[in-house]
Design an enzyme around this catalytic site. Sequence first.
Site, PDB file in Angstrom:
ATOM      1  N   LEU A  90       8.774 -19.062  -2.889  1.00  0.00           N
ATOM      2  CA  LEU A  90       7.733 -18.363  -3.632  1.00  0.00           C
ATOM      3  C   LEU A  90       8.414 -17.640  -4.792  1.00  0.00           C
ATOM      4  O   LEU A  90       9.547 -17.166  -4.650  1.00  0.00           O
ATOM      5  CB  LEU A  90       7.017 -17.333  -2.752  1.00  0.00           C
ATOM      6  N   ASP A  91       7.724 -17.535  -5.920  1.00  0.00           N
ATOM      7  CA  ASP A  91       8.286 -16.795  -7.049  1.00  0.00           C
ATOM      8  C   ASP A  91       8.486 -15.329  -6.677  1.00  0.00           C
ATOM      9  O   ASP A  91       7.847 -14.804  -5.755  1.00  0.00           O
ATOM     10  CB  ASP A  91       7.359 -16.889  -8.262  1.00  0.00           C
ATOM     11  N   LYS A  92       9.339 -14.667  -7.430  1.00  0.00           N
ATOM     12  CA  LYS A  92       9.687 -13.274  -7.148  1.00  0.00           C
ATOM     13  C   LYS A  92       8.449 -12.391  -7.021  1.00  0.00           C
ATOM     14  O   LYS A  92       8.335 -11.590  -6.094  1.00  0.00           O
ATOM     15  CB  LYS A  92      10.614 -12.746  -8.253  1.00  0.00           C
ATOM     16  N   ARG A 152       0.940 -21.362 -11.614  1.00  0.00           N
ATOM     17  CA  ARG A 152       1.003 -20.601 -12.851  1.00  0.00           C
ATOM     18  C   ARG A 152       0.848 -21.527 -14.057  1.00  0.00           C
ATOM     19  O   ARG A 152       0.121 -21.220 -15.016  1.00  0.00           O
ATOM     20  CB  ARG A 152       2.310 -19.823 -12.919  1.00  0.00           C
TER      21      ARG A 152
END
Length: 317
Positions: free
Chosen positions: A148-150, A248
């Site tokens: 998962l992205d930050k 995104r």
Amino acid sequence: MSDNIEEDGEEAVVVFVVPEGVVRERVDKVLAAHFMDFSRAQIQRTLEGGGVRRRGEVVGKNTNVSEGDVLEISFIQPKPTKLVGVDIPLDILYEDEDILVINKAGGMVVHPGSGTGEDTLVHALLHYTGGNLSLAGGEGRPGVVHRLDKETTGIILFAKTDRAYFELIRMFSEREIDKQYVALVSGVPVLRSGTIKEAIGRHPVKRTRMAVVGQGRPAHTNWVIEEGFGHCALLRCFLLTGRTHQLRVHLSHIKHPILGDKAYGYVFRKDHIVEPVRVMLHAERIAFKHPITGKSMVFKAPIPEDFKEQLRLLRGQ
């Protein structure tokens, strides 16, 4: 385009054929666009260390290549660093001898990389498990089967055993794991639901970002509106592939960037009430069969407080 792997003694050599449409482009840019699992720094190190050859001759980083060129690549791996566990609080949704299901907090990086410190989710899990994580994916990413992205919150799986690791990787690649996200986006889509099937690859100019590109990897997202707020909407998104920054990029591509996601086109408006401090994306639900027992499992991660606060403000405007 191909990237077959041949064994050359103990060193793996990747045979890469430059894809169609490439005409006299710098080799470092071509490799960065194709080998997205390797950092740009690693590709540069490989080129500078003589790890790329064409017709037996070493290729420098400024060399131009064109479609049909056959490159033999021996990626120079960074020297492994010994990871040490760090006592960081965790929100554990489930654990057994094979897997861990974690509710990741916003602002936490999943695994160590360039520029990260000793505060990643991997560091926390190494401390919690006493190092009992699968190393099948490499010593730098123990237990990691997806990311998962930050700034993204929510559910992420980790493998404690190699057997579980390989089975989870297979299940992800064959789309046997159902992943659902919720996202607050700018604007309200005209349609109630939709499908996005646009290939994703490295952005041609902004190399730290991804984009919809013709030569990218296939990517598939389904979405449905759960709630509209006039100038924003809450979407439920179904991830059918797992490309880097997929949601995104896809939501930005249909002109509905995620609130707070300035990297992919979000611009704050006063009718958004308060500008989010992070990307408003949450991995809420995951369903899969246990990689060892085959038992059906479903987990939901509660909506985090900052996300709920944004919803309250939008509902009350």
